[in-house]
Motif scaffolding. Sequence first.
Motif, PDB file in Angstrom:
ATOM      1  N   VAL A  50      -5.270 -29.039  24.991  1.00 19.82           N
ATOM      2  CA  VAL A  50      -3.714 -28.630  25.322  1.00 19.82           C
ATOM      3  C   VAL A  50      -3.047 -29.712  26.112  1.00 19.82           C
ATOM      4  O   VAL A  50      -3.364 -30.123  27.204  1.00 19.82           O
ATOM      5  CB  VAL A  50      -3.393 -27.344  26.077  1.00 19.82           C
ATOM      6  CG1 VAL A  50      -1.974 -27.223  26.169  1.00 19.82           C
ATOM      7  CG2 VAL A  50      -4.110 -26.261  25.183  1.00 19.82           C
ATOM      8  N   ASN A  51      -1.875 -30.551  25.538  1.00 16.28           N
ATOM      9  CA  ASN A  51      -0.948 -31.240  26.350  1.00 16.28           C
ATOM     10  C   ASN A  51       0.065 -30.605  27.139  1.00 16.28           C
ATOM     11  O   ASN A  51       0.279 -29.460  26.823  1.00 16.28           O
ATOM     12  CB  ASN A  51      -0.304 -32.223  25.268  1.00 16.28           C
ATOM     13  CG  ASN A  51      -1.255 -33.028  24.390  1.00 16.28           C
ATOM     14  OD1 ASN A  51      -2.389 -33.434  24.720  1.00 16.28           O
ATOM     15  ND2 ASN A  51      -0.938 -33.740  23.402  1.00 16.28           N
ATOM     16  N   PHE A  52       0.422 -31.311  27.993  1.00 11.91           N
ATOM     17  CA  PHE A  52       1.444 -30.889  28.847  1.00 11.91           C
ATOM     18  C   PHE A  52       2.924 -30.548  27.878  1.00 11.91           C
ATOM     19  O   PHE A  52       3.653 -29.410  27.933  1.00 11.91           O
ATOM     20  CB  PHE A  52       2.101 -31.680  29.814  1.00 11.91           C
ATOM     21  CG  PHE A  52       1.289 -31.755  31.155  1.00 11.91           C
ATOM     22  CD1 PHE A  52       1.763 -30.888  32.209  1.00 11.91           C
ATOM     23  CD2 PHE A  52       0.123 -32.482  31.544  1.00 11.91           C
ATOM     24  CE1 PHE A  52       1.126 -30.686  33.343  1.00 11.91           C
ATOM     25  CE2 PHE A  52      -0.446 -32.403  32.536  1.00 11.91           C
ATOM     26  CZ  PHE A  52      -0.239 -31.516  33.693  1.00 11.91           C
ATOM     27  N   GLY A  53       2.986 -31.318  26.653  1.00 10.87           N
ATOM     28  CA  GLY A  53       4.077 -31.002  26.040  1.00 10.87           C
ATOM     29  C   GLY A  53       3.948 -29.962  25.058  1.00 10.87           C
ATOM     30  O   GLY A  53       4.822 -29.428  24.399  1.00 10.87           O
ATOM     31  N   ASP A  54       2.922 -29.122  25.074  1.00 11.14           N
ATOM     32  CA  ASP A  54       2.841 -28.166  24.352  1.00 11.14           C
ATOM     33  C   ASP A  54       2.888 -26.710  24.854  1.00 11.14           C
ATOM     34  O   ASP A  54       2.912 -25.703  24.194  1.00 11.14           O
ATOM     35  CB  ASP A  54       0.894 -27.932  23.593  1.00 11.14           C
ATOM     36  CG  ASP A  54       0.438 -29.075  22.922  1.00 11.14           C
ATOM     37  OD1 ASP A  54       1.308 -29.696  22.266  1.00 11.14           O
ATOM     38  OD2 ASP A  54      -0.766 -29.491  23.277  1.00 11.14           O
ATOM     39  N   VAL A  55       3.090 -26.816  26.297  1.00  9.81           N
ATOM     40  CA  VAL A  55       3.161 -25.881  27.063  1.00  9.81           C
ATOM     41  C   VAL A  55       4.528 -24.975  26.564  1.00  9.81           C
ATOM     42  O   VAL A  55       5.742 -25.588  26.408  1.00  9.81           O
ATOM     43  CB  VAL A  55       3.259 -26.182  28.418  1.00  9.81           C
ATOM     44  CG1 VAL A  55       3.830 -25.127  29.447  1.00  9.81           C
ATOM     45  CG2 VAL A  55       1.962 -26.546  28.946  1.00  9.81           C
ATOM     46  N   PRO A  56       4.547 -23.593  26.689  1.00 14.17           N
ATOM     47  CA  PRO A  56       5.969 -22.844  26.374  1.00 14.17           C
ATOM     48  C   PRO A  56       7.127 -23.503  27.443  1.00 14.17           C
ATOM     49  O   PRO A  56       6.846 -23.631  28.547  1.00 14.17           O
ATOM     50  CB  PRO A  56       5.339 -21.554  26.664  1.00 14.17           C
ATOM     51  CG  PRO A  56       3.952 -21.363  26.377  1.00 14.17           C
ATOM     52  CD  PRO A  56       3.481 -22.765  27.000  1.00 14.17           C
ATOM     53  N   PRO A  57       8.227 -23.611  26.918  1.00 14.35           N
ATOM     54  CA  PRO A  57       9.226 -24.273  27.638  1.00 14.35           C
ATOM     55  C   PRO A  57       9.636 -23.302  29.018  1.00 14.35           C
ATOM     56  O   PRO A  57      10.084 -23.771  29.984  1.00 14.35           O
ATOM     57  CB  PRO A  57      10.334 -24.528  26.714  1.00 14.35           C
ATOM     58  CG  PRO A  57      10.197 -23.493  25.520  1.00 14.35           C
ATOM     59  CD  PRO A  57       8.586 -23.610  25.481  1.00 14.35           C
ATOM     60  N   GLU A  58       9.277 -22.014  28.696  1.00 13.70           N
ATOM     61  CA  GLU A  58       9.780 -20.996  29.693  1.00 13.70           C
ATOM     62  C   GLU A  58       8.910 -21.533  30.983  1.00 13.70           C
ATOM     63  O   GLU A  58       9.257 -20.769  32.288  1.00 13.70           O
ATOM     64  CB  GLU A  58       9.411 -19.730  29.187  1.00 13.70           C
ATOM     65  CG  GLU A  58      10.333 -19.024  28.443  1.00 13.70           C
ATOM     66  CD  GLU A  58      10.191 -19.631  26.972  1.00 13.70           C
ATOM     67  OE1 GLU A  58      11.205 -19.499  26.094  1.00 13.70           O
ATOM     68  OE2 GLU A  58       9.119 -20.162  26.383  1.00 13.70           O
ATOM     69  N   VAL A  59       7.755 -21.901  30.925  1.00 10.83           N
ATOM     70  CA  VAL A  59       6.773 -22.261  32.159  1.00 10.83           C
ATOM     71  C   VAL A  59       7.730 -23.316  33.090  1.00 10.83           C
ATOM     72  O   VAL A  59       7.835 -22.911  34.307  1.00 10.83           O
ATOM     73  CB  VAL A  59       5.689 -23.137  31.705  1.00 10.83           C
ATOM     74  CG1 VAL A  59       4.835 -23.667  32.978  1.00 10.83           C
ATOM     75  CG2 VAL A  59       4.589 -21.994  30.949  1.00 10.83           C
ATOM     76  N   PHE A  60       8.526 -24.139  32.535  1.00  8.18           N
ATOM     77  CA  PHE A  60       9.419 -24.860  33.422  1.00  8.18           C
ATOM     78  C   PHE A  60      10.661 -24.335  33.734  1.00  8.18           C
ATOM     79  O   PHE A  60      11.792 -24.623  33.573  1.00  8.18           O
ATOM     80  CB  PHE A  60       9.674 -26.214  32.707  1.00  8.18           C
ATOM     81  CG  PHE A  60       8.382 -27.165  32.365  1.00  8.18           C
ATOM     82  CD1 PHE A  60       7.655 -27.703  33.335  1.00  8.18           C
ATOM     83  CD2 PHE A  60       7.967 -26.940  31.090  1.00  8.18           C
ATOM     84  CE1 PHE A  60       6.426 -28.375  33.010  1.00  8.18           C
ATOM     85  CE2 PHE A  60       6.706 -27.546  30.612  1.00  8.18           C
ATOM     86  CZ  PHE A  60       5.898 -28.179  31.524  1.00  8.18           C
ATOM     87  N   HIS A  61      10.668 -23.144  34.525  1.00 12.69           N
ATOM     88  CA  HIS A  61      11.663 -22.355  34.831  1.00 12.69           C
ATOM     89  C   HIS A  61      12.721 -23.028  35.954  1.00 12.69           C
ATOM     90  O   HIS A  61      14.124 -22.496  35.902  1.00 12.69           O
ATOM     91  CB  HIS A  61      11.233 -20.830  35.249  1.00 12.69           C
ATOM     92  CG  HIS A  61      10.684 -20.857  36.664  1.00 12.69           C
ATOM     93  ND1 HIS A  61      11.084 -20.911  37.883  1.00 12.69           N
ATOM     94  CD2 HIS A  61       9.241 -21.124  36.977  1.00 12.69           C
ATOM     95  CE1 HIS A  61      10.481 -21.060  39.111  1.00 12.69           C
ATOM     96  NE2 HIS A  61       9.016 -21.308  38.407  1.00 12.69           N
TER      97      HIS A  61
END
Length: 456
Positions: free
Chosen positions: A175-186
Amino acid sequence: MVMHSHIGVLAFPFGTHATPLLSLVQKLAASTSGVQFSFFNSSSSNEKIFSTYVSGTFDNIRAYDVWDGTPEVFSGTHFEEVQLFLDASPMNYEKAIEEAEAETGFKISCLLTDAFLWFGCNLAEKRGVPWVAFWTSASCSLSTHLYTDLIQDAVEHKGATAEQKLSFIPGMSVVNFGDVPPEVFHTQNPTSLAVTIYKMVEKLPKSTAVVLNSFEEFDPIIAKDLKSKLQQFLNVGPLILSSPTPPSSVTDQENECISWLERQKDPKSVVYISFGSVAVPPGNELVALAEALETCKLPFLWSLKHQAMKLLPEGFQERTREFGKMVSWAPQLQVLAHSSVGVFVTHCGWNSILESVCNGVPVICRPFFGDQKLNSRMIEDSWKIGLRVKGGVFTKSETINALESILSGESGEAIRKNVNKLKEKAKDAVESWGSSSKNFTTLLEILSGAKGNTRT
């Protein structure tokens, strides 16, 4: 019925969250005696799922409507609707819980809630009862949320780029950082849903158990890691293979779709296309997908809202009528179970992925939001049960390449073998000796241990 326990079930009434939770409750209701389930959900969601999943056969499940926070006349977006609902919570649930306790004459003895409803922890603590959280997505997305702080630190302070891998999270090395759900970066993206999920992350370690509609063998490394972080981590699915199926009437639309599939000559030849209840590709992508289907002349069944059909190329439906069928809704489970279906073009919602796996159908992914991009990465590079649309959007040439790869290429044969292996593991998991069945027994023990026959 002599009541021993009164379980309060708090649903999140958006997308397909409430449906698998109701499936779990139906399975629990069929496996217990003396337990009453009060199902708290918005009136519109209750009306939809209780009419589709006829639970009149379960006299120990009762639906209660909670206020959804919207005014009588509402014309806002889906995400504005979610915001209003979250603003109205948890007071709307507390009011409904009081109503259920007064009606049954018994206090709630355990709260089983959608994991998004983090305040279930507070409500349970206030009542001195267990809190069981139900995560409606894959274990990989739950893992990214539980690792939120480490992921944010890697991006904000260590300069991690979108292309770098999440090598520090067990089971997530592809998994890339760019694949992470955007909600992780709250902190960078403080939407109401992102804040809600982060509050959930803070509360989940306090839960008596976290339950998933999945099976341990899907992602064994991730499952092992999450077991070390939570009091109980219980995969009890796939529920579509093990939950009781109430009788339901067959609609004209269902008959229409299945009859069309029956007329297809070749097995595993049909392209089934559906993007769920919320997502719709933009007009240029709908055109590209339509042009690819028309060029390939592959038999297709496409479920698309009437409004979106207006964006298709002029005359497309007439020109493809001999080999394609457009519908506004399709009975997805029955469609995927049909022998003529060879590939599923999907938004990569978790329920759709599970349904595809349980029927041995490879997927082509076009994710839109939430955990869908992460799911698509796992589909192609970890589970190897499908392909992502190159560049993340439909173009005519790349869509043709993906369809041909799955349906006639060597890579498609390997993908089909992988998805069928997972299908067998899913079936094993729900056998009496399987991992999901054992976890379900543990869940039953938690609920049966929550004695709540204290009268109001």
